[in-house]
Design an enzyme around this catalytic site. Structure first.
Site, short mmCIF file in Angstrom:
data_model
loop_
_atom_site.label_atom_id
_atom_site.label_comp_id
_atom_site.label_asym_id
_atom_site.label_seq_id
_atom_site.Cartn_x
_atom_site.Cartn_y
_atom_site.Cartn_z
N SER A 173 11.10 0.61 9.60
CA SER A 173 10.66 -0.62 9.31
C SER A 173 12.18 -1.52 7.72
O SER A 173 12.50 -0.66 8.02
CB SER A 173 9.27 -0.58 8.20
N ASP A 174 12.14 -2.62 7.47
CA ASP A 174 12.52 -2.84 6.38
C ASP A 174 12.08 -2.69 5.17
O ASP A 174 11.06 -2.28 5.13
CB ASP A 174 12.92 -4.26 6.64
N ALA A 175 12.81 -3.39 4.10
CA ALA A 175 12.43 -2.60 2.99
C ALA A 175 10.95 -2.91 2.63
O ALA A 175 10.73 -3.61 2.28
CB ALA A 175 12.82 -2.66 1.76
N ALA A 189 8.05 -3.38 3.95
CA ALA A 189 7.65 -4.10 5.10
C ALA A 189 6.22 -4.27 5.49
O ALA A 189 5.54 -4.62 5.86
CB ALA A 189 8.71 -4.55 6.02
#
Ligand code: BGC
Length: 774
Positions: A299-301, A303
């Site tokens: 995932s993005d940070a 997210a």
């Protein structure tokens, strides 16, 4: 078969690490699968959830002032991560670039894990680690996939030597709205160029595949559509039509997957109402089932955690369960990971343990393939040597030379030949930090060459080089989150007499033979969380430019930027404009190479350059609609054409295109036609040209863009030399996603072909496509 590591085995690994380099494992796929499954069979559910969790662990240089700006939970976060390491519940760490720290934390991971499982170390190696290459949009402007691959291979070598296994790069998001600051991280507006640049970067990072010596895992990001954030505002929602998604935004991802990327990162925002990080259709049906991706997804940070913030998940347990079921193998977490709740989610039957097993299998497989079980530690002495390798800086210098785009050159003001005196003006001309650009943290400013230094070093005896900043650096209205890291915010001089400095700069310009102004955006004004509502030159830069031009001294404008800026005044009043982007560690040297004519500029714009912000998005590949003759007059107050078209870039030489021919004028759908075109250097010096091939489908089962890039080649030609280039146009180039039938189609139609040096190319021919034989 068990892969439990005894202490003795760990000692062997440390010895292997001391030997240096990275040894890719010689295990077959079946052996890897066997070992990974044996490990999974021994793991508890909390250990599995831990393997699926990646934590930030900042150890970057920070100034005292900025320490206070760090998140309140920053220091406790270190203690929390180390406790999780001791429990064997950390799969990966990010943001650690110091090899000694990598080894210390790796030891905690291995010794903390009952199974001796090492951690993957990831970092944003976006355009270099120590040796900083030009920013990605600049590398795309080189239209030079081989050069881009070489650049990212250097970045990979430095990262791997420092103990980093995985780059959160390339960013392959198409960006058509330059208000969005992250346009600097990608390859611009076009899916064909974007796909080619994505593939080159994946190859550069990964080499022949996961586990290649001196290479890292590539993590193309952010799946998908992030560049289309509403209003260009970072993180805001994205609404994309089916046609745009498949024809424009997804192709670079698919190309990166086909090139073998080992990882994919999800995007922060909602895509058509569903958070990308909880989107089963996107992450499983498209990515895995349609494209056959077999790496792991991160995932993005925060997210996954944010699925709750989005109003999508009820709580963190729900967020974790839904993300992992959607296809997110690993959560990038800061504090309070949603995946720490996965054991609870399994207990409550929100997710089957087999779903966790599938994700753990992908993460462990990557670790095995990267050789981490064989050699988890890094040789600190070797790291120092690799990071100091001068060959890396040579690559960065060439990359910067090849990225420069000559936007205008009236009266052949460039290259500079023999001025007696040069006035270098503007604070960006002598700012090492800004020369490097955003998304760099581990640079060495002592290795960085500014434009002023590059010009001074190159100008030679008898040329007087004067410098005046003229104005103070401009500042953001709202500070950047990256300012908290040492050296990242612009240095604002405390004592600065604005009127006197302005006068000094103008006087210097007036007394010199030529004035070189370096204007643009400070690097903290571009990148993540750096969207803008205007494209004007920030601060007093335009006024400074106007005052210098008014002296009558010929002016060369060097634009330091990661997005197009409003250059309408300059495009009419400044004879020479060279886009140098943020050119990196060797930027100033490379810029001097170009402006003094040691190399000719050959870069081309990877986006249409708007006249003003009110035009955005403006793209070359619009469809043809009512009153096409008025395409350039859609506004009553301003031309609706770009200031500089997509693919534009001048040279110190002149190129002519001729003999545009086809090997056949009629094909059946599914067949390939080969286009030939001859490019001649009609000027007087050796130079590079990027030959570009565009198509237009005249009619069919959907309206297609007026132009679409379908081939390009960067070539070097000596004066008078010609080269005939060939480009295939087959199913890959002629198919498109039809939103009505929701399928890829090749229409029965007539295709116009255009070849030339930019997207307005006029040399044309056509062929017909009969019923699809496919
Ligand atoms: C960015 C990612 C980046 C991650 C880790 C996020 O805020 O969107 O692109 O890889 O941080 O630094």
């Amino acid at each position: 078969m068990s892969v439990h590591f005894t202490p003795a085995a760990r000692t062997d690994q440390a010895a292997a690490a001391r030997a240096g380099g990275s040894a890719g494992p010689d295990w077959s796929d079946a052996e890897i699968a066997g070992r990974v499954d044996a490990l999974i069979a021994q793991m508890g559910v909390a250990e599995k959830a831990g393997q699926l969790t990646q934590y930030f662990y900042f150890n970057l240089p920070r100034s005292e002032d900025t320490e206070a700006a760090l998140p309140a939970d920053f220091s406790p976060q270190h203690a929390m991560v180390e406790a999780a390491l001791a429990r064997g519940e950390v799969g990966s760490l990010l943001f650690i670039t110091d090899p000694a720290e990598v080894n210390r934390l790796q030891r905690l991971a291995i010794e903390g894990s009952r199974h001796g499982i090492p951690a993957l170390f990831g970092f944003d190696v976006v355009h270099g680690l120590r040796t900083i290459l030009p920013v990605p949009i600049a590398m795309a402007a080189s239209w030079d996939p081989d050069g881009i691959e070489k650049g990212q291979a250097v970045a990979a070598r430095e990262a791997r030597a420092a103990g980093i296994h995985w780059a959160f790069a390339p960013m392959v998001d198409i960006a058509r709205d330059p208000r969005w600051g992250r346009i600097v991280e990608g390859a611009g507006e076009d899916p064909y160029l974007g796909a080619a640049v994505a593939v080159a970067q994946v190859r550069g990072f990964q080499g022949d595949g996961l586990g290649s010596p001196d290479r890292v895992i590539a993590g193309p990001k952010h799946l998908a559509g992030y560049g289309a954030a509403l209003g260009g505002r970072d993180y805001d929602e994205v609404n994309l039509s089916d046609s745009e998604l498949w024809n424009v935004y997804l192709p670079p991802f698919q190309a990166a997957v086909e090139a073998g990327a080992g990882n994919i990162m999800t995007a922060y925002m909602d895509l058509n109402g569903i958070p990308a990080t909880g989107n089963h259709w996107l992450l499983t049906e498209v990515l895995r089932e349609t494209w056959g991706f077999d790496g792991f997804v991160v995932s993005d940070a925060r997210a996954v955690h944010n699925l709750r913030t989005h109003g999508f998940a009820a709580d963190l347990t729900d967020a974790g369960a839904r993300a992992v079921k959607a296809g997110v193998d690993m959560e990038m977490a800061m504090v309070d990971p949603a995946y720490a709740h996965l054991p609870e989610a399994v207990g409550a039957n929100l997710v089957d343990e087999e779903v966790l097993d599938a994700s753990v299998r992908r993460v462990l497989t990557a670790k095995v393939r990267m050789g981490l079980f064989d050699q988890p530690y890094v040789d600190e002495e070797r790291a120092r040597k690799v990071l100091a390798d001068p060959a890396h800086r040579a690559v960065a210098r060439i990359a910067a030379q090849r990225s420069a785009v000559l936007l205008r050159n009236e009266g052949d003001l460039l290259p500079l030949t023999g001025p007696g005196s040069i006035a270098v003006i503007g604070p960006l001309a002598d700012s090492r930090r800004d020369t490097i650009g955003p998304w760099a943290f581990d640079f060495d400013l002592n290795e960085t060459v500014t434009v002023l230094e590059g010009i001074r070093n190159r100008a030679g005896e008898g040329v007087e080089v004067g410098y005046a900043p003229g104005i103070r650096p401009a500042q953001r209205t709202f500070p950047s989150m990256f300012d908290m890291f040492g050296n990242n915010a612009p240095v604002i001089p405390a004592e600065f007499d604005e009127d006197a400095e302005r006068d000094r700069a103008v006087t210097l310009a007036g007394e010199s033979d030529v004035a070189v102004l370096v204007l643009g955006e400070w690097q903290n004004m571009i990148g993540e969380a750096a969207s803008r509502s205007s494209l004007e030159l920030p601060g007093g830069q335009l006024a400074l430019l106007q005052a210098v031009v008014a002296t009558g001294t010929p002016v060369v404008l060097l634009v330091m930027n990661g997005r197009p800026l409003d250059l309408r005044w300059a495009a009419e009043n400044v004879p020479a404009i060279l886009d140098i982007w943020y050119p990196g560690t060797q930027g100033g040297a490379a810029v001097a190479d170009v402006i003094f004519g040691d190399v000719a500029p050959g870069g081309k714009l990877p986006f249409s350059w708007p006249r003003a912000v009110g035009q955005v998005p403006v793209i070359y590949s619009h469809t043809i609609s009512h009153q096409p003759g008025d395409q350039g007059r859609r506004y009553w107050d301003e031309a609706s054409t770009p200031l500089f078209p997509f693919g534009h870039g001048l040279s110190y030489s002149r190129f002519e295109y001729s003999d545009l021919t086809l090997d056949r004028v009629q094909i059946q759908g599914g067949e390939t036609v080969t286009v030939s075109v001859t490019v001649t250097n009609a000027g007087e010096r050796t130079a590079d040209e990027v030959a570009q091939l565009y198509i237009h489908q005249r009619y069919g089962s959907a309206s297609r863009p007026s132009r679409e890039l379908k081939g390009f080649r960067r070539i070097t030609l000596a004066a008078g030399e010609s080269q005939t280039l060939r480009f295939p146009l087959g199913p890959h180039e002629l198919r498109y996603w039809n939103a009505a039938t929701r399928a890829w189609v090749i229409d029965t139609t007539t295709i116009d072909v255009f070849a030339g040096g930019d997207s307005t190319a006029e040399l044309t021919t056509s062929f017909t496509v009969g019923t699809c034989a496919c």
